[in-house]
Scaffold this active site. Structure first.
Site, PDB file in Angstrom:
ATOM      1  N   CYS A  55       1.302  -7.491  -0.813  1.00  0.00           N
ATOM      2  CA  CYS A  55       2.745  -7.227  -0.780  1.00  0.00           C
ATOM      3  C   CYS A  55       3.496  -8.315  -0.004  1.00  0.00           C
ATOM      4  CB  CYS A  55       3.028  -5.847  -0.203  1.00  0.00           C
ATOM      5  SG  CYS A  55       2.161  -5.537   1.311  1.00  0.00           S
ATOM      6  N   ASN A  56       2.773  -9.110   0.765  1.00  0.00           N
ATOM      7  CA  ASN A  56       3.443 -10.145   1.547  1.00  0.00           C
ATOM      8  C   ASN A  56       3.216 -11.558   1.060  1.00  0.00           C
ATOM      9  OD1 ASN A  56       4.871  -8.650   3.403  1.00  0.00           O
ATOM     10  ND2 ASN A  56       3.047  -8.290   4.639  1.00  0.00           N
ATOM     11  N   GLU A 120      -3.280  -7.829  11.341  1.00  0.00           N
ATOM     12  CA  GLU A 120      -3.499  -6.617  10.528  1.00  0.00           C
ATOM     13  C   GLU A 120      -4.895  -6.651   9.890  1.00  0.00           C
ATOM     14  OE1 GLU A 120      -2.316  -6.192   6.671  1.00  0.00           O
ATOM     15  OE2 GLU A 120      -1.349  -8.117   6.431  1.00  0.00           O
ATOM     16  N   GLN A 126      -8.298  -7.636   1.413  1.00  0.00           N
ATOM     17  CA  GLN A 126      -7.563  -8.158   0.257  1.00  0.00           C
ATOM     18  C   GLN A 126      -8.087  -9.537  -0.148  1.00  0.00           C
ATOM     19  OE1 GLN A 126      -3.779  -7.643   2.161  1.00  0.00           O
ATOM     20  NE2 GLN A 126      -3.272  -5.821   0.969  1.00  0.00           N
ATOM     21  N   GLY A 197      11.899  13.090  10.843  1.00  0.00           N
ATOM     22  CA  GLY A 197      12.611  11.826  10.651  1.00  0.00           C
ATOM     23  C   GLY A 197      11.658  10.859   9.979  1.00  0.00           C
TER      24      GLY A 197
END
Lengths: 430, 269
Positions: A55-56, A120, A126, A197
């Site tokens: 995703c990055n 991360e 990945q 929330g």
């Protein structure tokens, strides 16, 4: 033996653009296959290719064919065309790194040094998946195989030998990790969720992933409590019955929009006595705070609010930042190891070419060729001639296996193209 | 190489792996640490047997001998606890004690074996072994309670440090400590019982008001209180851990002041 990486990431492109140039697994396979397939001129653009898309980032790792010219513009056009974009739209976001820089880039990516969330854990998996996919697809060769394996090893070492991946980095995750430090496995625990929330919902997701035994959901409005309970797959509790269920929860997550704290020390003191002082972890995500600060002074009550959780995240971020130099050092070790292998492989290839051609240039021919290299200084000419003579001697005498143990010569053979020109070797002979 | 030195070497490597494990959290390293500790235990056992054969009794009459037995039982109890609870991060705190005690007993092992003790009976050997097993179990519970108190302090202070995340959960620390105390309590109960029988056989009286006997009963009651209070009442948590720490201070008092200066019949255990 060039290596290059071309791509975009979270630093160079906004999420809208990253979404448009993402490769799904099938597209990643197709792109790598198309680029390594021979074209109408009977030579492929790339010898080896692998696509890493998360995703990055969307990146193409490639070993261009030695005969291919203008590889970078061709790849840039392909990258844009594959996603139906004009090359201009990508121009400012697309980066290209070559050779050692490309290797270093992949190794840093695998180590989590180039991630949006420093250190991360997911990125290593990945990278592994991207490599396995390209390998199974047959688009990797000796260079990318070695390079990805090196990257995975570097990533694993950074994770195990530095604190780059240590400590939770989000408020919700920090809260769940704290709960685990108190109760161990959460499978036997019950959580009471009061209000919801964004962070609260993330927290519930983490709790559910850890298979928490029970989720009780309370809200001032019974309808809202029922709706939230349905969404979280929990059990709704009436607001006015809250005081009767205090013996059940181990964790309380509260994020109500209230002006005054709804949970007071006096109320919880009675509740703690009723529950035999079993530990209670109270997570106050409300602003203004939902829980009186004095609640934290009660025996066996662990009270954390948004600020204290954010402080933990901040400390972890700082701790991870401090680990960067050590992580970079490990990455550099692995880059140097890979580059040494690459230099040795290039030398072997060079010597094979020399043998393959059968005739080696004599001293006069070498001088003639050196004369044509106008940009060289006298010292560089002397060096180059020395290297060429050494290589010629090796090609005649030495077995290749021995070359792998000649780091000094490998170090000196930096400008392979120049050496090739001097010895009159055409690219791609072997 | 003497067996005791080989055992010491294995303990040292095991300790290095336990410490490294705390830092890196790699499972193969934990497995290696446990395997080496088990290897060290086996060699240590043979070394103890050599010493016991020379004495024709359990080695308790000299300080190195009794400390060696203590270290062995400490390692044995810890390994049992580790296997039972599947938790290795405490090894970094227990194995150093094992190593230091084993090192001391190896360095200061007497050249000539001490004079054989007056009592040789099997009951007496069991009495000594069970009491030392109890003390080693209490030592482990002490270490676990100290870790619990430090963890709890960090949690309540809302300032978890970097190593905080590597330690076992409070709940597990408490459970491990309780298991350890339970083993120790049973061993001490049986040890005291056998001690009374031996006393009756040797001295003709069951209870001789020896300070060691009185302190041992105090220790027994203290740990029984820990088990009871920590499970059922508002004492669970940090208060129970403090009680465990205080109990161990009494154990140390019993092993030092009482043994060396007050007791007539006990010297090094």
């Amino acid at each position: 033996m060039r290596i290059l990486v071309m791509g975009i990431n979270h630093r160079t492109a906004p999420v809208e653009l990253r979404e448009r140039v993402a490769f799904d697994p099938e597209q990643a396979r197709r792109a790598a296959a198309e680029l390594t397939r021979p074209t109408h001129q009977d030579r492929p653009l790339l010898r080896e290719a692998a696509v890493l898309s998360t995703c990055n980032r969307s990146e193409l790792y490639a070993v261009p064919d030695p005969d291919a010219t203008e590889t970078v513009p061709a790849l840039r056009d392909y990258f844009a065309a594959f996603h139906g974009l004009s090359p201009v739209a990508l121009a400012s976001s697309l980066y290209v790194h070559e050779d050692a820089d490309a290797v270093r880039h992949l190794f840093r990516v695998a180590a989590g040094l180039d991630s949006m969330l420093l250190g991360e854990a997911e990125i290593l998996g990945q990278v592994r998946t991207a490599y396995q996919r390209a390998f199974a697809n047959g688009t990797t060769g000796p260079v990318l195989n070695r390079m990805f394996q090196g990257a995975l090893e570097a990533g694993r070492r950074v994770r195990s030998q530095t604190g780059l991946g240590a400590g939770p980095m989000s408020v919700a995750f920090a809260a769940v990790k704290l709960a685990e430090q108190i109760f161990g496995r959460l499978r036997e625990c019950t959580a009471l969720i009061v209000g919801a929330g964004t962070v609260g919902e993330q927290l519930v997701e983490h709790l559910r992933n850890r298979k928490i035994r029970n989720l009780l959901v309370a809200n001032r409005s019974w309808e809202r409590a029922c709706a939230l309970a349905a969404r979280f797959h929990g059990e709704a509790v009436r607001w006015d019955e809250l005081s009767q269920i205090w013996s059940r929860p181990d964790i309380v997550v509260t994020s109500l929009a209230v002006r005054e704290p709804w949970l007071t020390r006096a109320e919880l003191e009675t509740a703690m006595a009723a529950r035999g002082n079993r530990p209670l972890f109270v997570i106050d995500l409300g602003v203004p705070r939902n829980v009186e600060a004095e609640v934290g002074t009660l025996y066996n009550v662990y009270l954390y609010n948004l600020d204290s959780l954010a402080e933990i995240v901040k400390q972890n971020r700082r701790a991870r930042q401090q680990e960067i130099p050590r992580a970079e050092q490990i990455v550099e070790e692995h880059v140097a190891r890979f580059e040494a292998w690459r230099a040795a492989a290039e030398m072997v290839e060079l010597l094979r070419s020399l043998r393959h051609q059968g005739t080696a240039p004599d001293a006069a021919a070498l001088d003639q060729r050196l004369e044509r290299m106008h940009d060289l200084s006298p010292q560089e000419r002397r060096d180059l001639r020395g290297i060429a003579e050494e290589l010629l001697a090796l090609a005649r005498l030495e077995p290749e296996a021995q070359l792998r143990h000649m780091p000094a010569l490998r170090e000196r053979v930096r400008r392979m193209d120049r050496v090739r020109d001097l010895l009159g070797i055409t690219k791609g002979t072997v | 190489m003497p067996t005791s030195t080989a055992a010491l070497l294995l303990y040292a490597v095991s300790l290095a792996l336990y410490l490294w494990l705390l830092y890196t959290n790699r499972s193969w390293m934990g497995f290696g640490a446990s395997a080496l500790l088990a290897g060290g235990l086996l060699l240590h056992y043979f070394s103890l047997m050599e010493r016991a054969r020379a004495l024709d009794s359990v080695p308790y009459q000299d300080l190195p001998g009794s400390l060696s037995l203590f270290a062995w039982l400490l390692a044995l109890t810890y390994l049992g606890l580790e296997v039972f609870h599947r938790q290795r991060s405490v090894g970094a705190f227990v194995v150093p004690v094992v190593f230091v005690l084993a090192l001391f007993s190896t360095l200061f092992a007497p050249q000539q074996p001490p004079a054989p003790p007056e009592t040789h009976s099997t009951l007496f050997a069991l009495h000594v072994t069970l009491n030392i097993l109890a003390y080693s179990s209490f030592a482990i519970a002490f270490v676990l309670s100290v870790i619990f108190l430090l963890q709890n302090r960090m949690l309540r202070g809302r300032a978890p440090g970097r190593t905080f995340w590597r330690f076992p959960a409070l709940e597990l620390l408490e459970r491990m400590s309780r298991s350890s105390v339970a083993v120790g309590l049973l061993a001490l109960l049986a040890g005291i019982g056998l001690g009374l029988v031996v006393s009756r056989d040797v001295r003709g009286q069951l209870w001789s008001n020896d300070p060691k006997e009185i302190v041992s009963v105090v220790i027994l009651l203290g740990y029984a209180a820990y088990l009871w209070l920590g499970r059922t009442t508002t004492w669970r948590g940090a208060r129970a851990s403090w009680l465990c720490v205080i109990n161990f201070v009494v154990v140390l008092f019993s092993l030092t002041i009482v043994n060396l200066y007050w007791s007539k019949f006990h010297r090094y255990f």
